[in-house]
Design an enzyme around this catalytic site. Structure first.
Site, PDB file in Angstrom:
ATOM      1  N   TYR A 113       0.792  -1.248   0.000  1.00  0.00           N
ATOM      2  CA  TYR A 113       0.000   0.000   0.000  1.00  0.00           C
ATOM      3  C   TYR A 113       0.817   1.288   0.000  1.00  0.00           C
ATOM      4  CZ  TYR A 113      -2.728  -3.802   2.110  1.00  0.00           C
ATOM      5  OH  TYR A 113      -3.288  -5.022   2.399  1.00  0.00           O
ATOM      6  N   HIS A 114       1.898   1.335  -0.773  1.00  0.00           N
ATOM      7  CA  HIS A 114       2.732   2.543  -0.798  1.00  0.00           C
ATOM      8  C   HIS A 114       3.019   3.015  -2.226  1.00  0.00           C
ATOM      9  CE1 HIS A 114       4.398   0.785   3.217  1.00  0.00           C
ATOM     10  NE2 HIS A 114       3.261   1.425   3.414  1.00  0.00           N
TER      11      HIS A 114
END
Length: 536
Positions: A473-474
């Site tokens: 999730y980056h």
């Protein structure tokens, strides 16, 4: 409707900007958020993320295009769709990154850097300190009075200490603070939490500002395009609850929609690669080939193991009874299991001893997380995540249509560079070394999926990685900052070729930082707010 500043996106960066810019009573600020309010117990209670991420609650729930590096699978890309954005749905881990990450941003291109003068570690550290209100750590590296509360977990799981002990037995050192600029080692993560509740960017920066008469916040407001007049941004066209309206900006439009949607808004407005825009019938007002390029993300692999303890999150009769009890405790005390961020401990390690810096990050989770918690298993257990900190693989963000309400085409290009694959193979072996250490002996249950996989079987490990790896999730990079003419924004985050327009969020990162990206995104927004208020 007319304002001085119109901010598109009420996520981490947008909330910071709205809070900081509206401190000046002489300016009028409008914040536009496509999602809902963050007034939900699932947002406030840290453990609520376990439902929001897999069930698309206050979450865009995007998917990637099929990924050749993941055996043709579509990856899952959850992003916060609420005030606070992903800071309202994430695991709350407070990580700044390495000093060398920012020094490389600032270094001239000719010397192997990204040419972002003014963004070195010494440049950004004061902003991190300004933003931070750390309950335990202080000067000279930490702030005590900033709006973003940072704390140790109130009720840590005993399994976190098991992981730390095992990692030390496997040869890794323990560290107390991952945010000094030098991260190497394992330990407990600090979290953006206060009083047992999530401290999102909305709670830190936006909520205290909501009573100001010069701040207007509109939710359920999807920005369709930027209104441009003679290459100047003069406002935005917004779908607000089904009604399309114009919102004018006398000074600036600021796009803070995140790495997956900021480039989408730019392209829908005619700012992007000319040939791609023409494919969708969009006139190219500014031919900017790098809008949507340079997409990259932390690709992550997980080993899950079973263990019967109901202290771990899981699905069983005893687990349900335990969780009900813990919910009651949370309501009474704001303590206990519901205050957990799941990934309570972890670390930064080198997958090869000859490396100058760690290239892998661990997150140890007190539950079996499979397929972003979308694949459920009866019983209890724990998970060890490992992600590639500085991936070489690159992808792109492209339009699916000319309508910004349609999900974009997301292609992170996971595992298209061989070095990323080799890093995960090496990290798989390090994870096994930790999980097989003596500290885990009383808790060593059956491994999901890879129980029969030998550690000398590199081909089998690679196949397992390609079958199960995905994002942690980056996503960053799609509106790259730089000093060169090809960069999307300059070092003041102004969009090249357009006046009165900035991009302020993780999309401007020229390269990923080594760790979780929420704190750096808040830092970026703080610096942008300072520049805007100073007239720069």
């Amino acid at each position: 409707m007319q304002f001085d500043y119109v901010i598109v996106g009420g996520g981490s960066a947008g909330c910071v900007l709205a809070g900081r810019l509206s401190e000046d009573p002489a300016v009028r600020v409008c914040l536009l958020e496509a999602g809902q309010s963050d007034d939900s117990p699932l947002v406030r209670a840290p453990a609520g993320a376990a439902l929001m991420v897999p069930m698309k609650i206050r979450n865009w729930g995007f998917e990637t295009v099929p990924q050749p590096g993941l055996n043709g699978r579509r990856g899952y890309q959850p992003r916060g769709k609420t005030l606070g954005g992903s800071s309202s749905t994430n695991a709350m881990i407070y990580i700044r990154g390495r000093a060398s990450d920012y020094d490389t941003w600032a270094k001239p291109v000719a010397e192997g850097g990204h040419g972002c003068d003014g963004w070195s570690w010494q440049d950004v550290l004061p902003t991190f300190i300004k933003a931070e209100g750390n309950e335990r750590l202080g000067a000279p590296l930490h702030g005590k009075d900033g709006p973003l509360n940072v704390a140790d977990l109130r009720t840590p799981s005993r399994f976190g200490q098991v992981f730390i002990d095992a990692a030390k037995q496997a040869g890794f050192s323990e560290v107390d603070d991952f945010n000094t600029g030098d991260q190497e080692g394992v330990g407990r993560y600090q979290v953006t939490q206060k009083g047992g509740q999530r401290m999102s960017a909305a709670r830190a920066y936006l909520h205290p500002a909501l009573g100001r008469p010069n701040l207007t916040v509109l939710t359920a407001a999807t920005t369709l395009k930027i209104m441009l007049r003679e290459r100047r941004a003069v406002g935005v066209l917004v779908d607000h609850g089904g009604t399309v309206k114009e919102i004018a900006a006398a000074r600036e439009v600021i796009i803070s929609a995140g790495a997956l949607q900021s480039p989408q808004v730019l392209m829908c407005s005619g700012i992007g690669p000319k040939s791609h825009l023409l494919e969708h019938g969009i006139a190219a007002i500014v031919d900017a080939p790098e809008v949507g390029a340079n997409l990259h993300d932390h690709v992550d692999y997980i080993i899950n193991r079973r263990h019967a303890s109901t202290e771990l999150f899981g699905m069983s009769f005893g687990g349900i009874v335990n969780l009900i009890s813990e919910i009651g405790r949370y309501r009474r005390e704001q303590r206990g299991k519901v205050t957990s961020n799941f990934a309570e401990v972890g670390g930064f390690v080198k997958s090869r001893p000859d490396l100058a810096d760690p290239d892998v990050q661990f997150h140890f989770v007190i539950g079996m997380v499979d397929n972003h918690n979308r694949t459920r298993h009866l019983g209890h257990g724990y998970s060890l995540h490992s992600c590639v900190l500085n991936p070489r693989s690159r992808g792109s963000l492209r339009l699916n249509s000319a309508d910004a309400r349609d999900a974009p085409l997301i292609d992170p290009g996971f595992l298209t560079d061989r070095e990323d694959v080799d890093t995960l193979i090496r990290s798989f072996k390090l994870m096994r070394r930790i999980l097989n250490a003596p500290a885990f002996a009383p808790y060593r249950g059956r491994e999901l999926y890879t129980v029969a996989l030998r550690e000398d079987d590199d081909r089998g490990i690679e196949q397992a990685i390609r079958e199960r790896a995905d994002t942690i999730y980056h996503p960053v990079g799609t509106c790259r900052m730089g000093s060169d003419a090809g960069s999307v924004v300059d070092t003041r985050l102004k969009v090249r070729g357009v006046d009165g327009l900035r991009v302020v969020d993780a999309s401007i990162m020229p390269a990923l930082i080594s760790g979780n990206t929420n704190a750096p995104t808040i830092m970026i927004a703080e610096r942008a707010a300072e520049a805007i208020r100073a007239g720069n």
